[in-house]
Design a protein around this motif. Structure first.
Motif, PDB file in Angstrom:
ATOM      1  N   HIS A 143     -18.995 -34.723 -17.946  1.00 26.62           N
ATOM      2  CA  HIS A 143     -17.580 -34.574 -18.380  1.00 26.62           C
ATOM      3  C   HIS A 143     -17.271 -33.779 -20.023  1.00 26.62           C
ATOM      4  O   HIS A 143     -15.939 -33.408 -19.904  1.00 26.62           O
ATOM      5  CB  HIS A 143     -16.590 -35.147 -17.976  1.00 26.62           C
ATOM      6  N   LYS A 144     -18.405 -33.208 -20.359  1.00 28.01           N
ATOM      7  CA  LYS A 144     -18.552 -32.079 -20.875  1.00 28.01           C
ATOM      8  C   LYS A 144     -18.946 -31.168 -20.806  1.00 28.01           C
ATOM      9  O   LYS A 144     -20.701 -31.481 -20.477  1.00 28.01           O
ATOM     10  CB  LYS A 144     -18.703 -32.598 -22.258  1.00 28.01           C
ATOM     11  N   ARG A 145     -18.695 -29.703 -21.480  1.00 31.07           N
ATOM     12  CA  ARG A 145     -20.239 -28.502 -20.836  1.00 31.07           C
ATOM     13  C   ARG A 145     -20.750 -28.550 -22.339  1.00 31.07           C
ATOM     14  O   ARG A 145     -20.576 -28.545 -23.613  1.00 31.07           O
ATOM     15  CB  ARG A 145     -19.152 -27.384 -20.602  1.00 31.07           C
ATOM     16  N   ILE A 146     -22.132 -28.905 -21.313  1.00 30.26           N
ATOM     17  CA  ILE A 146     -23.496 -27.969 -23.093  1.00 30.26           C
ATOM     18  C   ILE A 146     -24.290 -26.562 -22.708  1.00 30.26           C
ATOM     19  O   ILE A 146     -24.169 -26.397 -21.608  1.00 30.26           O
ATOM     20  CB  ILE A 146     -23.701 -29.288 -23.126  1.00 30.26           C
ATOM     21  N   CYS A 147     -24.382 -25.961 -23.283  1.00 32.63           N
ATOM     22  CA  CYS A 147     -24.995 -24.714 -23.830  1.00 32.63           C
ATOM     23  C   CYS A 147     -26.421 -25.508 -22.901  1.00 32.63           C
ATOM     24  O   CYS A 147     -27.129 -26.243 -23.881  1.00 32.63           O
ATOM     25  CB  CYS A 147     -25.024 -23.253 -24.401  1.00 32.63           C
ATOM     26  N   THR A 148     -27.791 -23.921 -23.271  1.00 33.21           N
ATOM     27  CA  THR A 148     -28.911 -24.900 -22.714  1.00 33.21           C
ATOM     28  C   THR A 148     -29.382 -25.127 -24.494  1.00 33.21           C
ATOM     29  O   THR A 148     -30.263 -25.710 -24.903  1.00 33.21           O
ATOM     30  CB  THR A 148     -29.551 -23.395 -22.156  1.00 33.21           C
ATOM     31  N   ASN A 149     -28.995 -24.034 -25.820  1.00 34.02           N
ATOM     32  CA  ASN A 149     -29.072 -24.327 -26.832  1.00 34.02           C
ATOM     33  C   ASN A 149     -28.662 -25.311 -27.274  1.00 34.02           C
ATOM     34  O   ASN A 149     -29.990 -26.222 -28.512  1.00 34.02           O
ATOM     35  CB  ASN A 149     -28.480 -23.145 -27.652  1.00 34.02           C
ATOM     36  N   CYS A 150     -27.723 -25.853 -27.156  1.00 31.21           N
ATOM     37  CA  CYS A 150     -27.339 -27.475 -27.687  1.00 31.21           C
ATOM     38  C   CYS A 150     -27.704 -28.591 -27.100  1.00 31.21           C
ATOM     39  O   CYS A 150     -28.313 -29.521 -27.356  1.00 31.21           O
ATOM     40  CB  CYS A 150     -25.742 -27.767 -27.531  1.00 31.21           C
ATOM     41  N   MET A 151     -27.998 -28.456 -26.071  1.00 34.21           N
ATOM     42  CA  MET A 151     -28.737 -29.006 -25.017  1.00 34.21           C
ATOM     43  C   MET A 151     -29.922 -29.347 -25.340  1.00 34.21           C
ATOM     44  O   MET A 151     -31.045 -30.512 -25.682  1.00 34.21           O
ATOM     45  CB  MET A 151     -29.235 -28.719 -23.269  1.00 34.21           C
ATOM     46  N   ASN A 152     -31.491 -28.469 -26.153  1.00 30.25           N
ATOM     47  CA  ASN A 152     -32.204 -28.093 -26.440  1.00 30.25           C
ATOM     48  C   ASN A 152     -32.675 -29.181 -27.756  1.00 30.25           C
ATOM     49  O   ASN A 152     -33.475 -30.152 -28.094  1.00 30.25           O
ATOM     50  CB  ASN A 152     -33.421 -26.862 -26.886  1.00 30.25           C
ATOM     51  N   GLU A 153     -31.770 -28.997 -28.540  1.00 28.42           N
ATOM     52  CA  GLU A 153     -31.351 -28.955 -30.017  1.00 28.42           C
ATOM     53  C   GLU A 153     -31.306 -31.456 -29.485  1.00 28.42           C
ATOM     54  O   GLU A 153     -31.302 -31.609 -30.538  1.00 28.42           O
ATOM     55  CB  GLU A 153     -30.195 -28.601 -30.687  1.00 28.42           C
ATOM     56  N   LEU A 211      -4.438 -19.774 -17.626  1.00 31.92           N
ATOM     57  CA  LEU A 211      -4.436 -19.762 -19.451  1.00 31.92           C
ATOM     58  C   LEU A 211      -4.875 -20.864 -19.794  1.00 31.92           C
ATOM     59  O   LEU A 211      -4.242 -22.416 -19.275  1.00 31.92           O
ATOM     60  CB  LEU A 211      -2.444 -19.133 -19.284  1.00 31.92           C
ATOM     61  N   GLU A 212      -5.305 -21.004 -20.901  1.00 31.82           N
ATOM     62  CA  GLU A 212      -5.406 -22.439 -21.360  1.00 31.82           C
ATOM     63  C   GLU A 212      -4.165 -22.128 -22.600  1.00 31.82           C
ATOM     64  O   GLU A 212      -4.019 -21.618 -22.732  1.00 31.82           O
ATOM     65  CB  GLU A 212      -6.676 -22.579 -22.351  1.00 31.82           C
ATOM     66  N   ILE A 213      -3.492 -23.521 -22.578  1.00 32.92           N
ATOM     67  CA  ILE A 213      -2.212 -23.610 -23.115  1.00 32.92           C
ATOM     68  C   ILE A 213      -2.636 -24.472 -24.793  1.00 32.92           C
ATOM     69  O   ILE A 213      -2.787 -26.111 -23.953  1.00 32.92           O
ATOM     70  CB  ILE A 213      -0.928 -24.160 -22.913  1.00 32.92           C
ATOM     71  N   SER A 214      -2.616 -24.073 -25.493  1.00 37.38           N
ATOM     72  CA  SER A 214      -3.024 -24.996 -26.961  1.00 37.38           C
ATOM     73  C   SER A 214      -0.956 -24.813 -27.745  1.00 37.38           C
ATOM     74  O   SER A 214      -0.641 -23.989 -27.712  1.00 37.38           O
ATOM     75  CB  SER A 214      -3.442 -24.646 -27.796  1.00 37.38           C
ATOM     76  N   CYS A 215      -1.163 -26.211 -28.796  1.00 37.68           N
ATOM     77  CA  CYS A 215       0.364 -25.876 -29.896  1.00 37.68           C
ATOM     78  C   CYS A 215      -0.141 -26.020 -30.935  1.00 37.68           C
ATOM     79  O   CYS A 215      -1.157 -27.009 -30.957  1.00 37.68           O
ATOM     80  CB  CYS A 215       1.784 -26.539 -28.824  1.00 37.68           C
ATOM     81  N   ASP A 216       0.803 -25.352 -31.718  1.00 31.42           N
ATOM     82  CA  ASP A 216       0.485 -26.351 -33.539  1.00 31.42           C
ATOM     83  C   ASP A 216       1.663 -26.196 -34.132  1.00 31.42           C
ATOM     84  O   ASP A 216       2.575 -24.521 -34.760  1.00 31.42           O
ATOM     85  CB  ASP A 216      -0.595 -24.824 -33.618  1.00 31.42           C
ATOM     86  N   PRO A 253     -14.730 -21.118 -19.626  1.00 31.77           N
ATOM     87  CA  PRO A 253     -15.745 -22.367 -20.032  1.00 31.77           C
ATOM     88  C   PRO A 253     -16.153 -22.494 -21.448  1.00 31.77           C
ATOM     89  O   PRO A 253     -16.798 -20.776 -21.237  1.00 31.77           O
ATOM     90  CB  PRO A 253     -16.287 -22.369 -19.468  1.00 31.77           C
ATOM     91  N   TYR A 254     -16.625 -23.246 -22.172  1.00 33.13           N
ATOM     92  CA  TYR A 254     -17.409 -22.934 -24.145  1.00 33.13           C
ATOM     93  C   TYR A 254     -17.676 -24.138 -23.733  1.00 33.13           C
ATOM     94  O   TYR A 254     -17.991 -25.475 -23.636  1.00 33.13           O
ATOM     95  CB  TYR A 254     -16.295 -23.182 -24.505  1.00 33.13           C
ATOM     96  N   CYS A 255     -18.926 -23.970 -24.196  1.00 33.11           N
ATOM     97  CA  CYS A 255     -19.277 -25.225 -25.020  1.00 33.11           C
ATOM     98  C   CYS A 255     -18.813 -26.711 -26.123  1.00 33.11           C
ATOM     99  O   CYS A 255     -18.496 -25.633 -26.835  1.00 33.11           O
ATOM    100  CB  CYS A 255     -20.781 -25.146 -25.917  1.00 33.11           C
ATOM    101  N   ASN A 256     -19.158 -27.342 -25.464  1.00 30.58           N
ATOM    102  CA  ASN A 256     -17.940 -28.658 -26.172  1.00 30.58           C
ATOM    103  C   ASN A 256     -19.054 -28.865 -27.952  1.00 30.58           C
ATOM    104  O   ASN A 256     -17.876 -29.664 -28.660  1.00 30.58           O
ATOM    105  CB  ASN A 256     -17.968 -30.303 -25.407  1.00 30.58           C
ATOM    106  N   PHE A 257     -20.308 -28.374 -28.091  1.00 29.33           N
ATOM    107  CA  PHE A 257     -20.637 -28.209 -29.469  1.00 29.33           C
ATOM    108  C   PHE A 257     -20.403 -27.548 -30.265  1.00 29.33           C
ATOM    109  O   PHE A 257     -20.056 -27.768 -31.141  1.00 29.33           O
ATOM    110  CB  PHE A 257     -22.053 -29.024 -28.727  1.00 29.33           C
ATOM    111  N   CYS A 258     -21.265 -26.668 -29.328  1.00 29.29           N
ATOM    112  CA  CYS A 258     -21.327 -25.200 -30.689  1.00 29.29           C
ATOM    113  C   CYS A 258     -19.521 -24.398 -30.199  1.00 29.29           C
ATOM    114  O   CYS A 258     -19.248 -23.296 -30.717  1.00 29.29           O
ATOM    115  CB  CYS A 258     -22.822 -24.605 -30.588  1.00 29.29           C
TER     116      CYS A 258
END
Length: 85
Positions: free
Chosen positions: A68-78, A35-40, A51-56
């Motif tokens: 130490h950051k996850r990146i998808c193929t589209n963002c890496m190509n950009e 579980l991912e835990i966050s607060c507001d 897991p998600y792309c840290n850019f998009c």
């Protein structure tokens, strides 16, 4: 939209609380899920971790970890495209 179960839980001596089994079933959680835990402010959010792309923010299996950051193929190509010029 939130769903109220009508269940009130307290914390144990170690500061832990139990998520009601109805919620576990509703979220289709498995014993190996994280579980991912966050607060507001005063609200705590729990969601099934993916897991998600840290850019998009895209979620997927095709993520690469770079510095130490996850990146998808589209963002890496950009990034490659914009830094090659």
């Amino acid at each position: 939209m939130s769903k109220t179960t009508g269940v009130i839980r307290g914390f144990d001596k170690l500061g832990r609380f139990v998520i009601p089994s109805e919620m576990v079933k509703t979220l289709e959680l498995d014993k190996d899920d994280k579980l991912e835990i966050s607060c507001d402010g005063t609200t705590i959010y729990l969601r099934k971790y993916q897991p998600y792309c840290n850019f998009c923010g895209d979620v997927g299996d095709g993520l690469t970890e770079v510095m130490h950051k996850r990146i998808c193929t589209n963002c890496m190509n950009e990034i490659i495209r914009t830094t090659a010029n």
